[in-house]
Design an enzyme around this catalytic site. Sequence first.
Site, short mmCIF file in Angstrom:
data_model
loop_
_atom_site.label_atom_id
_atom_site.label_comp_id
_atom_site.label_asym_id
_atom_site.label_seq_id
_atom_site.Cartn_x
_atom_site.Cartn_y
_atom_site.Cartn_z
N SER A 41 -30.12 6.89 -13.59
CA SER A 41 -28.31 7.98 -12.84
C SER A 41 -27.28 7.18 -13.49
O SER A 41 -27.36 6.57 -14.96
CB SER A 41 -28.03 8.49 -11.58
OG SER A 41 -27.19 9.24 -11.01
N LYS A 66 -32.67 10.44 -15.69
CA LYS A 66 -31.78 11.34 -14.76
C LYS A 66 -30.63 11.26 -15.28
O LYS A 66 -29.75 10.33 -15.49
CB LYS A 66 -31.50 11.28 -13.04
CG LYS A 66 -30.97 11.93 -12.52
CD LYS A 66 -31.30 11.85 -10.70
CE LYS A 66 -30.16 12.81 -10.16
NZ LYS A 66 -28.73 13.09 -10.39
#
Length: 127
Positions: A41, A66
Amino acid sequence: GDKAVTYTVSNTGELLEGLDVSRRALTDKPLIVRVNFLTASASEILAGALQDNCRAVLVGTKTFGKGVIQGIFQFADGSGIKLTIGKYLTPKRRDINKRGIKPDFFMIPGNPTLEEKIVQCKANGNG
């Protein structure tokens, strides 16, 4: 000049916006960023931006992968749904979702090798 940090793309593939940084870097020294399968992320987007902009070399193993933008929509009855509404791309517009980012090295290189990697990156017009 400004350096891109990330781009966002809608779930239909439309380029939505880019995030640029115009402030001066805190250091011009070569950086090493340690990454692995838990790098995901926001930390993954940052690592990709530093790599794409020739600011750092990444050391370790491939990142998690991600890079999606999710929205939470709540219904009147209190229930809700989480939907993927877009994704993040690195400055070179690499889609890292489910792919991750491959580091430059598995183990920390010596200083000459580190500096050579960054010089080579900049010479290729990336930084």
